[in-house]
Design an enzyme around this catalytic site. Sequence first.
Site, mmCIF file in Angstrom:
data_model
loop_
_atom_site.group_PDB
_atom_site.id
_atom_site.type_symbol
_atom_site.label_atom_id
_atom_site.label_comp_id
_atom_site.label_asym_id
_atom_site.label_seq_id
_atom_site.Cartn_x
_atom_site.Cartn_y
_atom_site.Cartn_z
ATOM 1 N N GLN A 70 0.606 5.591 7.095
ATOM 2 C CA GLN A 70 -0.741 6.062 6.779
ATOM 3 C C GLN A 70 -1.153 7.280 7.587
ATOM 4 O OE1 GLN A 70 -2.262 2.158 8.347
ATOM 5 N NE2 GLN A 70 -3.968 3.414 9.070
ATOM 6 N N CYS A 127 -5.267 1.647 6.100
ATOM 7 C CA CYS A 127 -4.372 0.494 6.202
ATOM 8 C C CYS A 127 -4.588 -0.502 5.070
ATOM 9 C CB CYS A 127 -4.550 -0.191 7.552
ATOM 10 S SG CYS A 127 -6.237 -0.778 7.880
ATOM 11 N N HIS A 150 -7.489 -3.839 11.342
ATOM 12 C CA HIS A 150 -6.265 -3.363 10.698
ATOM 13 C C HIS A 150 -5.795 -4.363 9.650
ATOM 14 C CE1 HIS A 150 -2.838 -0.793 10.315
ATOM 15 N NE2 HIS A 150 -1.973 -1.650 10.806
ATOM 16 N N ASN A 152 4.169 -3.219 8.610
ATOM 17 C CA ASN A 152 3.068 -2.351 8.998
ATOM 18 C C ASN A 152 3.120 -1.055 8.188
ATOM 19 O OD1 ASN A 152 0.811 -1.515 10.378
ATOM 20 N ND2 ASN A 152 1.801 -1.292 12.357
#
Length: 455
Positions: free
Chosen positions: A66, A72, A372, A394
Amino acid sequence: MDPTLNKEILDQFRQNFYSDDKNIFAQNVCSRVDPFEVCLSRKTLEETHHVYEYKVESEAKPVSNQKNSGRCWIFATLNVIRLPFMKHLNIDDFEFSQAYLFFWDKIERCNFFLNNIVETAKRGESVDGRLVSFLLNDPISDGGQWDMVGNLINKHGLIPKKCFPESFSCESSAKMNQILKTKLREYAKVIRDLISKGEGDLKVQNMIRDQMNNIYRIVGICLGVPNETFTFNYYDKNKTYHSIGPITPKAFYEEHVKPVFDVDNKVCIVTDPRPSNEYGKVYTVDCLGNVVGGRACIYNNQPVELLLEATAKSIKDGEAVWFGCEVMKRFAGKQGILDLQVHNFPLVFGVDIQATMSKADRLIYGDSAMSHAMVFTAVSLDEQGTVTKLRVENSWGEDRGEKGYLIMSTEWFKEYVFEVVVDKKYIPLDVLDVFKQEPIVLPAWDPMGTLANVS
Protein backbone atom coordinates in the site's frame (compact mmCIF):
# COMPACT_ATOMS: atom_id res chain seq x y z
CA MET A 1 1.97 17.16 49.51
CA ASP A 2 3.75 19.52 47.10
CA PRO A 3 3.03 18.26 43.51
CA THR A 4 5.99 20.09 41.91
CA LEU A 5 9.13 18.29 40.83
CA ASN A 6 11.53 20.27 43.04
CA LYS A 7 15.30 19.94 43.01
CA GLU A 8 15.34 17.52 45.92
CA ILE A 9 13.03 15.10 44.11
CA LEU A 10 14.89 15.41 40.79
CA ASP A 11 18.21 14.82 42.55
CA GLN A 12 16.75 11.64 44.07
CA PHE A 13 15.61 10.46 40.60
CA ARG A 14 19.14 11.03 39.28
CA GLN A 15 20.70 9.20 42.20
CA ASN A 16 18.31 6.26 41.76
CA PHE A 17 19.13 6.08 38.04
CA TYR A 18 22.92 6.01 38.42
CA SER A 19 22.86 3.70 41.41
CA ASP A 20 21.96 0.78 39.08
CA ASP A 21 24.66 -0.13 36.55
CA LYS A 22 22.02 -1.87 34.41
CA ASN A 23 20.48 1.55 33.69
CA ILE A 24 23.81 2.87 32.46
CA PHE A 25 24.34 -0.19 30.27
CA ALA A 26 20.80 0.10 28.84
CA GLN A 27 21.37 3.80 28.21
CA ASN A 28 24.61 3.09 26.34
CA VAL A 29 22.83 0.64 24.08
CA CYS A 30 19.50 2.42 23.57
CA SER A 31 21.17 5.73 22.81
CA ARG A 32 22.66 4.08 19.69
CA VAL A 33 20.06 1.47 18.73
CA ASP A 34 16.26 1.31 18.30
CA PRO A 35 14.99 0.58 21.86
CA PHE A 36 12.47 -1.92 20.53
CA GLU A 37 15.26 -3.84 18.78
CA VAL A 38 17.19 -3.90 22.05
CA CYS A 39 14.16 -5.39 23.82
CA LEU A 40 13.66 -8.21 21.28
CA SER A 41 13.49 -11.62 22.93
CA ARG A 42 15.98 -14.05 21.41
CA LYS A 43 13.98 -16.96 22.85
CA THR A 44 10.80 -15.86 21.07
CA LEU A 45 12.67 -15.48 17.78
CA GLU A 46 14.05 -19.01 18.11
CA GLU A 47 10.63 -20.51 18.84
CA THR A 48 8.76 -18.74 16.02
CA HIS A 49 8.25 -20.84 12.89
CA HIS A 50 6.02 -20.31 9.83
CA VAL A 51 4.61 -23.83 9.78
CA TYR A 52 0.85 -24.32 10.17
CA GLU A 53 -1.61 -27.16 10.45
CA TYR A 54 -4.29 -25.53 8.28
CA LYS A 55 -3.62 -23.16 5.42
CA VAL A 56 -5.62 -21.75 2.51
CA GLU A 57 -5.01 -23.78 -0.62
CA SER A 58 -2.68 -21.24 -2.24
CA GLU A 59 -1.39 -17.81 -1.32
CA ALA A 60 -1.56 -15.21 -4.04
CA LYS A 61 1.26 -13.41 -5.81
CA PRO A 62 2.49 -10.74 -5.75
CA VAL A 63 2.60 -9.61 -2.13
CA SER A 64 0.76 -6.28 -2.21
CA ASN A 65 2.15 -2.96 -1.01
CA GLN A 66 0.00 0.00 0.00
CA LYS A 67 3.10 2.23 0.12
CA ASN A 68 2.64 5.57 1.92
CA SER A 69 -1.13 5.45 2.17
CA GLY A 70 -3.77 4.29 4.64
CA ARG A 71 -5.49 1.90 2.21
CA CYS A 72 -4.96 -1.27 4.28
CA TRP A 73 -8.72 -1.97 4.44
CA ILE A 74 -8.94 -1.92 0.63
CA PHE A 75 -5.80 -4.03 0.18
CA ALA A 76 -6.92 -6.57 2.78
CA THR A 77 -10.33 -6.89 1.13
CA LEU A 78 -8.92 -7.38 -2.34
CA ASN A 79 -6.30 -9.81 -1.02
CA VAL A 80 -9.12 -11.96 0.39
CA ILE A 81 -11.25 -11.74 -2.75
CA ARG A 82 -8.46 -12.53 -5.20
CA LEU A 83 -7.79 -16.00 -3.70
CA PRO A 84 -11.05 -17.69 -4.85
CA PHE A 85 -11.07 -15.55 -8.01
CA MET A 86 -7.59 -16.72 -9.04
CA LYS A 87 -8.54 -20.31 -8.36
CA HIS A 88 -11.66 -19.87 -10.49
CA LEU A 89 -9.66 -18.49 -13.45
CA ASN A 90 -6.75 -20.91 -12.87
CA ILE A 91 -4.16 -18.12 -12.62
CA ASP A 92 -1.37 -17.64 -10.08
CA ASP A 93 -0.44 -13.93 -10.37
CA PHE A 94 -3.14 -11.29 -10.01
CA GLU A 95 -4.23 -8.16 -8.17
CA PHE A 96 -7.48 -6.24 -8.28
CA SER A 97 -7.03 -2.49 -8.69
CA GLN A 98 -6.71 -0.89 -5.28
CA ALA A 99 -6.51 2.48 -7.04
CA TYR A 100 -9.97 1.95 -8.52
CA LEU A 101 -11.69 1.56 -5.14
CA PHE A 102 -9.50 4.35 -3.73
CA PHE A 103 -10.75 6.70 -6.47
CA TRP A 104 -14.39 5.96 -5.75
CA ASP A 105 -13.89 6.12 -1.99
CA LYS A 106 -12.46 9.64 -2.28
CA ILE A 107 -15.40 10.77 -4.44
CA GLU A 108 -18.06 9.10 -2.32
CA ARG A 109 -16.52 10.04 1.01
CA CYS A 110 -16.22 13.73 0.14
CA ASN A 111 -19.92 13.71 -0.73
CA PHE A 112 -20.64 11.82 2.50
CA PHE A 113 -18.72 14.44 4.51
CA LEU A 114 -20.55 17.37 2.92
CA ASN A 115 -23.89 15.73 3.64
CA ASN A 116 -22.77 15.09 7.23
CA ILE A 117 -22.19 18.83 7.50
CA VAL A 118 -25.79 19.35 6.39
CA GLU A 119 -27.07 16.78 8.87
CA THR A 120 -25.10 18.14 11.84
CA ALA A 121 -26.15 21.70 11.02
CA LYS A 122 -29.80 20.62 11.01
CA ARG A 123 -29.25 18.93 14.38
CA GLY A 124 -28.15 22.30 15.73
CA GLU A 125 -24.57 21.19 16.33
CA SER A 126 -22.25 24.15 16.88
CA VAL A 127 -19.28 24.53 14.54
CA ASP A 128 -16.99 24.64 17.59
CA GLY A 129 -18.75 21.77 19.35
CA ARG A 130 -17.02 18.43 19.73
CA LEU A 131 -18.84 16.64 16.89
CA VAL A 132 -18.37 19.19 14.11
CA SER A 133 -14.85 19.96 15.31
CA PHE A 134 -14.08 16.25 15.07
CA LEU A 135 -15.46 16.06 11.51
CA LEU A 136 -13.55 19.16 10.42
CA ASN A 137 -10.30 17.96 11.99
CA ASP A 138 -9.94 15.20 9.40
CA PRO A 139 -12.66 15.52 6.74
CA ILE A 140 -11.05 13.00 4.37
CA SER A 141 -8.74 10.14 5.35
CA ASP A 142 -7.53 6.97 3.65
CA GLY A 143 -8.83 4.43 6.17
CA GLY A 144 -12.08 2.50 6.09
CA GLN A 145 -14.22 -0.32 7.42
CA TRP A 146 -15.59 -3.54 5.97
CA ASP A 147 -19.09 -2.16 5.36
CA MET A 148 -17.54 0.80 3.57
CA VAL A 149 -15.64 -1.35 1.09
CA GLY A 150 -18.81 -3.38 0.60
CA ASN A 151 -20.59 -0.16 -0.37
CA LEU A 152 -17.92 0.62 -2.97
CA ILE A 153 -17.89 -2.84 -4.51
CA ASN A 154 -21.68 -3.14 -4.70
CA LYS A 155 -22.04 0.28 -6.30
CA HIS A 156 -18.93 0.54 -8.50
CA GLY A 157 -17.70 -3.03 -8.96
CA LEU A 158 -14.10 -4.18 -9.37
CA ILE A 159 -11.40 -3.97 -12.02
CA PRO A 160 -8.02 -5.73 -12.50
CA LYS A 161 -5.00 -3.71 -11.45
CA LYS A 162 -3.45 -3.76 -14.91
CA CYS A 163 -6.58 -1.98 -16.21
CA PHE A 164 -6.33 0.84 -13.64
CA PRO A 165 -2.81 0.94 -12.16
CA GLU A 166 -1.38 2.92 -9.25
CA SER A 167 -0.54 6.63 -9.43
CA PHE A 168 1.76 8.80 -7.33
CA SER A 169 -1.11 10.03 -5.15
CA CYS A 170 -2.34 6.46 -4.62
CA GLU A 171 0.99 5.41 -3.21
CA SER A 172 1.63 8.70 -1.40
CA SER A 173 -1.73 10.29 -0.66
CA ALA A 174 -0.81 13.05 1.82
CA LYS A 175 -0.61 15.96 -0.63
CA MET A 176 -3.85 15.07 -2.42
CA ASN A 177 -5.57 14.71 0.95
CA GLN A 178 -4.18 18.09 2.00
CA ILE A 179 -5.84 19.73 -1.00
CA LEU A 180 -9.12 17.92 -0.38
CA LYS A 181 -9.19 18.74 3.33
CA THR A 182 -8.80 22.45 2.70
CA LYS A 183 -11.53 22.47 0.04
CA LEU A 184 -13.90 20.42 2.19
CA ARG A 185 -13.51 22.79 5.16
CA GLU A 186 -14.11 25.73 2.85
CA TYR A 187 -17.19 24.03 1.41
CA ALA A 188 -18.43 23.15 4.90
CA LYS A 189 -18.53 26.85 5.80
CA VAL A 190 -20.47 27.65 2.62
CA ILE A 191 -23.02 24.93 3.41
CA ARG A 192 -23.46 25.95 7.05
CA ASP A 193 -23.87 29.59 5.99
CA LEU A 194 -26.63 28.61 3.54
CA ILE A 195 -28.45 26.61 6.20
CA SER A 196 -28.11 29.39 8.79
CA LYS A 197 -29.76 31.75 6.29
CA GLY A 198 -32.71 29.39 6.03
CA GLU A 199 -32.03 28.20 2.48
CA GLY A 200 -33.93 25.08 1.47
CA ASP A 201 -32.66 21.58 0.72
CA LEU A 202 -32.74 22.11 -3.05
CA LYS A 203 -30.34 25.05 -2.94
CA VAL A 204 -28.07 23.25 -0.48
CA GLN A 205 -27.91 20.09 -2.60
CA ASN A 206 -27.30 22.12 -5.77
CA MET A 207 -24.37 23.76 -3.98
CA ILE A 208 -23.01 20.34 -2.97
CA ARG A 209 -23.38 19.20 -6.60
CA ASP A 210 -21.23 22.15 -7.76
CA GLN A 211 -18.69 21.51 -5.00
CA MET A 212 -18.47 17.83 -5.86
CA ASN A 213 -17.78 18.69 -9.50
CA ASN A 214 -14.61 20.43 -8.31
CA ILE A 215 -13.75 17.55 -5.98
CA TYR A 216 -14.14 15.08 -8.86
CA ARG A 217 -11.75 17.17 -10.95
CA ILE A 218 -9.12 17.26 -8.20
CA VAL A 219 -9.32 13.51 -7.50
CA GLY A 220 -9.39 12.68 -11.23
CA ILE A 221 -6.26 14.74 -11.86
CA CYS A 222 -4.40 13.07 -8.97
CA LEU A 223 -5.57 9.47 -9.40
CA GLY A 224 -6.81 9.27 -13.00
CA VAL A 225 -10.43 8.64 -13.98
CA PRO A 226 -11.42 4.97 -14.47
CA ASN A 227 -12.87 4.02 -17.86
CA GLU A 228 -16.51 3.04 -17.99
CA THR A 229 -15.59 -0.30 -19.57
CA PHE A 230 -12.40 -2.37 -19.83
CA THR A 231 -11.08 -5.59 -21.36
CA PHE A 232 -9.12 -8.07 -19.26
CA ASN A 233 -6.76 -10.32 -21.23
CA TYR A 234 -4.84 -13.04 -19.42
CA TYR A 235 -3.12 -16.43 -19.65
CA ASP A 236 -4.10 -19.23 -17.29
CA LYS A 237 -1.65 -21.68 -15.76
CA ASN A 238 -1.83 -23.80 -18.90
CA LYS A 239 -0.68 -20.80 -20.99
CA THR A 240 -4.11 -20.59 -22.60
CA TYR A 241 -5.23 -17.12 -23.67
CA HIS A 242 -8.51 -15.68 -22.33
CA SER A 243 -10.30 -12.37 -22.70
CA ILE A 244 -13.11 -10.82 -20.64
CA GLY A 245 -14.84 -7.71 -21.97
CA PRO A 246 -15.44 -5.06 -22.92
CA ILE A 247 -17.30 -5.01 -19.63
CA THR A 248 -18.21 -2.52 -16.91
CA PRO A 249 -16.54 -2.85 -13.50
CA LYS A 250 -19.91 -3.54 -11.88
CA ALA A 251 -20.76 -6.26 -14.39
CA PHE A 252 -17.27 -7.71 -13.93
CA TYR A 253 -17.89 -8.05 -10.20
CA GLU A 254 -21.41 -9.42 -10.55
CA GLU A 255 -20.66 -11.90 -13.34
CA HIS A 256 -17.09 -13.03 -12.62
CA VAL A 257 -16.29 -12.27 -8.96
CA LYS A 258 -19.55 -12.42 -7.01
CA PRO A 259 -20.17 -16.12 -7.84
CA VAL A 260 -16.96 -16.99 -5.96
CA PHE A 261 -16.93 -14.15 -3.40
CA ASP A 262 -20.12 -12.29 -2.51
CA VAL A 263 -19.39 -9.40 -0.14
CA ASP A 264 -23.00 -9.48 1.05
CA ASN A 265 -22.54 -13.00 2.42
CA LYS A 266 -19.77 -11.85 4.75
CA VAL A 267 -20.38 -10.42 8.22
CA CYS A 268 -18.24 -8.31 10.51
CA ILE A 269 -17.98 -9.48 14.12
CA VAL A 270 -16.20 -7.23 16.63
CA THR A 271 -15.00 -7.60 20.19
CA ASP A 272 -15.27 -4.52 22.40
CA PRO A 273 -14.84 -5.50 26.08
CA ARG A 274 -15.60 -2.07 27.57
CA PRO A 275 -18.21 -2.43 30.36
CA SER A 276 -20.35 0.23 28.67
CA ASN A 277 -20.74 -1.86 25.52
CA GLU A 278 -22.51 -5.17 26.11
CA TYR A 279 -21.80 -8.32 24.15
CA GLY A 280 -24.74 -9.53 22.09
CA LYS A 281 -25.60 -6.00 20.94
CA VAL A 282 -25.04 -4.15 17.67
CA TYR A 283 -23.37 -0.76 17.49
CA THR A 284 -22.67 1.87 14.89
CA VAL A 285 -20.60 5.06 14.96
CA ASP A 286 -22.18 8.46 14.42
CA CYS A 287 -21.35 10.08 11.05
CA LEU A 288 -19.17 7.13 9.97
CA GLY A 289 -19.43 5.87 6.40
CA ASN A 290 -18.54 6.68 2.82
CA VAL A 291 -21.56 6.31 0.51
CA VAL A 292 -24.70 8.39 0.96
CA GLY A 293 -27.55 5.89 0.93
CA GLY A 294 -25.15 2.97 1.48
CA ARG A 295 -25.19 0.56 4.38
CA ALA A 296 -24.01 1.79 7.75
CA CYS A 297 -20.97 0.43 9.55
CA ILE A 298 -22.49 -2.15 11.91
CA TYR A 299 -20.58 -3.78 14.76
CA ASN A 300 -21.92 -7.06 16.20
CA ASN A 301 -20.14 -7.18 19.56
CA GLN A 302 -19.09 -10.64 20.78
CA PRO A 303 -16.46 -12.18 23.10
CA VAL A 304 -13.04 -12.51 21.49
CA GLU A 305 -13.21 -16.30 21.72
CA LEU A 306 -16.03 -16.32 19.16
CA LEU A 307 -13.91 -14.29 16.72
CA LEU A 308 -11.03 -16.73 17.15
CA GLU A 309 -13.30 -19.74 16.66
CA ALA A 310 -14.91 -18.28 13.52
CA THR A 311 -11.49 -17.46 12.10
CA ALA A 312 -10.27 -21.03 12.62
CA LYS A 313 -13.43 -22.49 11.04
CA SER A 314 -13.06 -20.30 7.97
CA ILE A 315 -9.38 -21.09 7.41
CA LYS A 316 -9.89 -24.82 7.98
CA ASP A 317 -12.51 -24.59 5.24
CA GLY A 318 -10.04 -22.87 2.91
CA GLU A 319 -11.34 -19.28 3.20
CA ALA A 320 -9.03 -16.43 4.21
CA VAL A 321 -10.25 -13.91 6.80
CA TRP A 322 -10.20 -10.09 6.76
CA PHE A 323 -9.50 -8.59 10.20
CA GLY A 324 -8.85 -5.28 11.93
CA CYS A 325 -6.33 -4.81 14.75
CA GLU A 326 -3.93 -2.47 16.48
CA VAL A 327 -0.80 -3.52 14.68
CA MET A 328 2.09 -1.64 16.31
CA LYS A 329 1.81 -3.02 19.85
CA ARG A 330 4.06 -5.98 20.80
CA PHE A 331 5.16 -6.14 17.17
CA ALA A 332 8.65 -6.98 15.89
CA GLY A 333 8.42 -5.23 12.55
CA LYS A 334 11.41 -6.58 10.65
CA GLN A 335 10.82 -10.13 11.83
CA GLY A 336 7.06 -9.88 11.34
CA ILE A 337 6.16 -11.27 14.78
CA LEU A 338 3.00 -10.30 16.68
CA ASP A 339 3.52 -11.80 20.14
CA LEU A 340 3.10 -10.52 23.70
CA GLN A 341 6.52 -11.95 24.61
CA VAL A 342 8.49 -10.68 21.62
CA HIS A 343 9.88 -7.73 23.61
CA ASN A 344 11.33 -7.95 27.10
CA PHE A 345 10.76 -4.39 28.29
CA PRO A 346 11.36 -5.06 32.02
CA LEU A 347 14.85 -6.33 31.27
CA VAL A 348 15.83 -3.06 29.58
CA PHE A 349 13.64 -0.42 31.25
CA GLY A 350 12.87 -1.99 34.61
CA VAL A 351 9.12 -1.73 33.95
CA ASP A 352 6.75 -3.47 31.57
CA ILE A 353 4.44 -1.66 29.15
CA GLN A 354 0.68 -1.79 29.85
CA ALA A 355 1.38 -4.08 32.77
CA THR A 356 -1.86 -3.20 34.57
CA MET A 357 -4.12 -2.22 31.66
CA SER A 358 -6.69 -4.60 30.23
CA LYS A 359 -7.93 -4.44 26.65
CA ALA A 360 -10.98 -2.52 27.88
CA ASP A 361 -8.81 -0.10 29.89
CA ARG A 362 -6.63 0.62 26.87
CA LEU A 363 -9.71 1.51 24.83
CA ILE A 364 -11.10 3.72 27.61
CA TYR A 365 -7.83 5.54 28.28
CA GLY A 366 -6.93 6.11 24.63
CA ASP A 367 -4.03 3.66 24.42
CA SER A 368 -5.64 1.25 21.97
CA ALA A 369 -7.75 1.37 18.83
CA MET A 370 -8.05 -0.34 15.47
CA SER A 371 -5.31 0.95 13.19
CA HIS A 372 -4.71 -1.66 10.48
CA ALA A 373 -6.48 -4.33 8.43
CA MET A 374 -4.82 -7.54 7.20
CA VAL A 375 -5.70 -11.12 6.22
CA PHE A 376 -5.45 -14.46 8.04
CA THR A 377 -4.35 -17.28 5.70
CA ALA A 378 -3.31 -20.11 8.06
CA VAL A 379 -3.83 -21.40 11.58
CA SER A 380 -2.46 -24.04 13.94
CA LEU A 381 -4.33 -25.80 16.75
CA ASP A 382 -3.23 -27.89 19.72
CA GLU A 383 -4.58 -31.34 20.63
CA GLN A 384 -7.60 -29.78 22.34
CA GLY A 385 -8.48 -27.81 19.18
CA THR A 386 -7.34 -24.48 20.63
CA VAL A 387 -5.73 -22.02 18.23
CA THR A 388 -2.04 -21.52 18.98
CA LYS A 389 -0.86 -19.26 16.15
CA LEU A 390 -2.02 -17.64 12.90
CA ARG A 391 -0.40 -16.60 9.63
CA VAL A 392 -1.06 -13.06 8.40
CA GLU A 393 -0.86 -11.62 4.90
CA ASN A 394 0.09 -7.97 5.17
CA SER A 395 0.15 -5.21 2.53
CA TRP A 396 3.55 -3.66 3.24
CA GLY A 397 5.56 -5.45 0.54
CA GLU A 398 7.99 -8.35 0.97
CA ASP A 399 10.50 -6.68 3.30
CA ARG A 400 8.90 -7.68 6.61
CA GLY A 401 8.48 -11.12 8.14
CA GLU A 402 8.49 -14.10 5.80
CA LYS A 403 8.36 -12.32 2.42
CA GLY A 404 5.52 -10.09 3.58
CA TYR A 405 3.75 -12.60 5.85
CA LEU A 406 3.56 -12.16 9.62
CA ILE A 407 3.01 -14.64 12.45
CA MET A 408 0.60 -13.97 15.33
CA SER A 409 0.18 -15.72 18.66
CA THR A 410 -3.26 -16.49 20.07
CA GLU A 411 -2.54 -14.30 23.08
CA TRP A 412 -1.78 -11.35 20.77
CA PHE A 413 -5.03 -11.98 18.89
CA LYS A 414 -7.01 -11.75 22.12
CA GLU A 415 -5.39 -8.46 23.13
CA TYR A 416 -5.12 -6.54 19.87
CA VAL A 417 -7.56 -7.96 17.28
CA PHE A 418 -10.88 -6.11 17.29
CA GLU A 419 -12.86 -7.45 14.34
CA VAL A 420 -12.98 -10.26 11.80
CA VAL A 421 -15.01 -10.73 8.63
CA VAL A 422 -16.15 -14.25 7.79
CA ASP A 423 -18.90 -15.92 5.81
CA LYS A 424 -22.26 -16.13 7.58
CA LYS A 425 -22.05 -19.92 7.62
CA TYR A 426 -19.26 -19.80 10.23
CA ILE A 427 -21.34 -17.75 12.69
CA PRO A 428 -23.96 -19.27 15.06
CA LEU A 429 -27.56 -18.38 14.19
CA ASP A 430 -28.16 -16.63 17.53
CA VAL A 431 -25.19 -14.34 16.81
CA LEU A 432 -26.49 -13.58 13.30
CA ASP A 433 -29.86 -12.70 14.85
CA VAL A 434 -28.12 -9.90 16.75
CA PHE A 435 -27.78 -8.01 13.44
CA LYS A 436 -31.58 -7.59 13.48
CA GLN A 437 -31.36 -5.27 16.48
CA GLU A 438 -31.52 -1.50 16.21
CA PRO A 439 -27.88 -0.34 16.45
CA ILE A 440 -26.71 1.60 19.47
CA VAL A 441 -24.99 4.76 18.22
CA LEU A 442 -21.48 5.43 19.54
CA PRO A 443 -19.99 8.95 19.25
CA ALA A 444 -18.06 9.84 16.10
CA TRP A 445 -14.75 9.84 18.01
CA ASP A 446 -15.22 6.39 19.53
CA PRO A 447 -12.13 4.14 19.14
CA MET A 448 -14.20 1.50 17.33
CA GLY A 449 -14.30 3.86 14.35
CA THR A 450 -10.61 4.70 14.15
CA LEU A 451 -9.74 2.24 11.36
CA ALA A 452 -11.78 4.50 9.07
CA ASN A 453 -9.73 7.53 10.10
CA VAL A 454 -6.25 6.25 9.24
CA SER A 455 -4.25 8.68 7.11
